[in-house]
Design a protein around this motif. Structure first.
Motif, PDB file in Angstrom:
ATOM      1  N   ALA A  24      -1.484   5.095   4.261  1.00 39.18           N
ATOM      2  CA  ALA A  24      -1.743   5.709   5.754  1.00 39.18           C
ATOM      3  C   ALA A  24      -1.410   7.354   5.673  1.00 39.18           C
ATOM      4  N   GLU A  25      -0.391   7.536   4.973  1.00 33.95           N
ATOM      5  CA  GLU A  25       0.088   8.941   4.741  1.00 33.95           C
ATOM      6  C   GLU A  25      -1.257   9.849   3.969  1.00 33.95           C
ATOM      7  N   ILE A  26      -1.613   9.137   3.053  1.00 38.13           N
ATOM      8  CA  ILE A  26      -2.619   9.784   2.282  1.00 38.13           C
ATOM      9  C   ILE A  26      -3.948   9.919   3.211  1.00 38.13           C
ATOM     10  N   LYS A  27      -4.130   9.212   3.966  1.00 40.73           N
ATOM     11  CA  LYS A  27      -5.364   9.280   4.868  1.00 40.73           C
ATOM     12  C   LYS A  27      -4.860  10.425   5.866  1.00 40.73           C
ATOM     13  N   GLN A  28      -3.874  10.584   6.522  1.00 39.06           N
ATOM     14  CA  GLN A  28      -3.374  11.609   7.305  1.00 39.06           C
ATOM     15  C   GLN A  28      -3.539  13.046   6.507  1.00 39.06           C
TER      16      GLN A  28
ATOM     17  N   ASN B 199     -13.853  10.874  -4.081  1.00 33.90           N
ATOM     18  CA  ASN B 199     -13.121   9.857  -3.791  1.00 33.90           C
ATOM     19  C   ASN B 199     -11.695   9.593  -4.212  1.00 33.90           C
ATOM     20  N   ARG B 200     -11.340  10.635  -5.354  1.00 32.08           N
ATOM     21  CA  ARG B 200      -9.991  10.591  -5.790  1.00 32.08           C
ATOM     22  C   ARG B 200      -9.210  11.500  -4.855  1.00 32.08           C
ATOM     23  N   GLY B 201      -8.025  10.911  -4.929  1.00 34.85           N
ATOM     24  CA  GLY B 201      -6.944  11.640  -4.036  1.00 34.85           C
ATOM     25  C   GLY B 201      -7.008  11.286  -2.496  1.00 34.85           C
ATOM     26  N   ARG B 202      -7.984  10.357  -2.187  1.00 35.58           N
ATOM     27  CA  ARG B 202      -7.975   9.834  -0.810  1.00 35.58           C
ATOM     28  C   ARG B 202      -7.556   8.248  -0.734  1.00 35.58           C
ATOM     29  N   SER B 203      -6.903   7.658  -1.799  1.00 40.61           N
ATOM     30  CA  SER B 203      -6.683   6.368  -1.293  1.00 40.61           C
ATOM     31  C   SER B 203      -5.709   6.238  -2.817  1.00 40.61           C
ATOM     32  N   LEU B 204      -5.035   5.127  -2.774  1.00 43.75           N
ATOM     33  CA  LEU B 204      -3.989   4.833  -3.917  1.00 43.75           C
ATOM     34  C   LEU B 204      -5.230   4.258  -5.207  1.00 43.75           C
TER      35      LEU B 204
ATOM     36  N   ARG C 208       0.804  -1.297  -0.049  1.00 42.02           N
ATOM     37  CA  ARG C 208      -0.097  -0.017   0.053  1.00 42.02           C
ATOM     38  C   ARG C 208       0.895   1.474   0.089  1.00 42.02           C
ATOM     39  N   VAL C 209       1.699   1.425  -1.063  1.00 40.13           N
ATOM     40  CA  VAL C 209       2.518   2.649  -1.218  1.00 40.13           C
ATOM     41  C   VAL C 209       2.374   2.752  -2.773  1.00 40.13           C
ATOM     42  N   CYS C 210       2.606   4.301  -3.091  1.00 35.98           N
ATOM     43  CA  CYS C 210       2.548   4.668  -4.560  1.00 35.98           C
ATOM     44  C   CYS C 210       3.835   4.166  -5.145  1.00 35.98           C
ATOM     45  N   PHE C 211       3.891   3.520  -6.424  1.00 31.72           N
ATOM     46  CA  PHE C 211       4.872   2.759  -6.836  1.00 31.72           C
ATOM     47  C   PHE C 211       5.801   3.922  -7.523  1.00 31.72           C
ATOM     48  N   TYR C 212       5.545   5.191  -7.576  1.00 29.72           N
ATOM     49  CA  TYR C 212       6.495   6.293  -8.128  1.00 29.72           C
ATOM     50  C   TYR C 212       7.031   7.107  -7.124  1.00 29.72           C
ATOM     51  N   CYS C 213       6.111   7.672  -6.235  1.00 30.56           N
ATOM     52  CA  CYS C 213       6.668   8.887  -5.024  1.00 30.56           C
ATOM     53  C   CYS C 213       6.853   8.212  -3.864  1.00 30.56           C
ATOM     54  N   GLY C 214       6.360   7.056  -3.544  1.00 34.16           N
ATOM     55  CA  GLY C 214       6.613   6.158  -2.137  1.00 34.16           C
ATOM     56  C   GLY C 214       5.715   6.747  -1.036  1.00 34.16           C
TER      57      GLY C 214
END
Length: 173
Positions: free
Chosen positions: A87-91, A105-110, A77-83
């Motif tokens: 959990a950080e997106i949720k924060q 919904n977009r921008g709230r999860s991977l 559960r991590v962005c393949f590109y920026c890392g």
């Protein structure tokens, strides 16, 4: 979630079994099945979203939902590109540090992203998770290697927001 709850979710949400079929498979009564149904809303909702994505991207032409689900659940559960992590997106969302107007919904999860943009979506080995910002910026124009320096900057900017940096477009900034 215990083994019985996992089996209920599998039978109900993945295999689309009826309550009587689930009662027989689990060896329990209707009240227990109803309790399992009530307590598994979050898991059922997650699977419903994945089923909708599976259908929308037409994976079913070559990949079973079970195989797709196993692959998806196995992804880190991590962005393949920026890392950035989920959990950080949720924060970021909880702290009101993201302000996308694209969608609720977009921008709230991977999101699922094709590494090689010209490959089909049913090539599971070509799919990775990406944050909304990397997925949009990479589009189908850049290769993963071409995009990596841009992604590093996106990740740095998002992590700066988490550590107290303010989004200049934020309301009342």
């Amino acid at each position: 979630m215990d083994d019985v709850e996992r089996e209920f979710v599998k039978l109900y949400a993945i295999e689309a079994k009826t309550f009587p079929e689930i009662e027989r498979a689990l060896g329990c009564d209707r009240k227990r099945v109803q309790d399992l149904f009530d307590s598994s809303k979050s898991e059922r909702d997650d699977i419903a979203k994945l089923k909708a994505l599976y259908s929308r991207k037409q994976y079913q032409q070559r990949v079973s939902f079970q195989k797709f689900l196993e692959y998806y659940n196995g992804l880190e559960r991590v962005c393949f590109y920026c890392g950035i992590t989920e959990a950080e997106i949720k924060q970021l969302s909880e702290r009101r540090k993201i302000y996308t107007k694209r969608s609720k919904n977009r921008g709230r999860s991977l999101e699922l992203e094709r590494i090689e943009p010209n490959e089909s979506y049913d090539n599971l080995e070509n799919l990775r998770l990406a944050c909304f910002w990397c997925n949009n910026a990479k589009s189908d124009e850049f290769t993963a290697e071409e995009f990596r320096p841009i992604a590093n900057e996106i990740g740095d900017a998002l992590r700066a927001r988490l550590s107290g940096g303010q989004n200049p477009k934020a309301p009342n900034a």
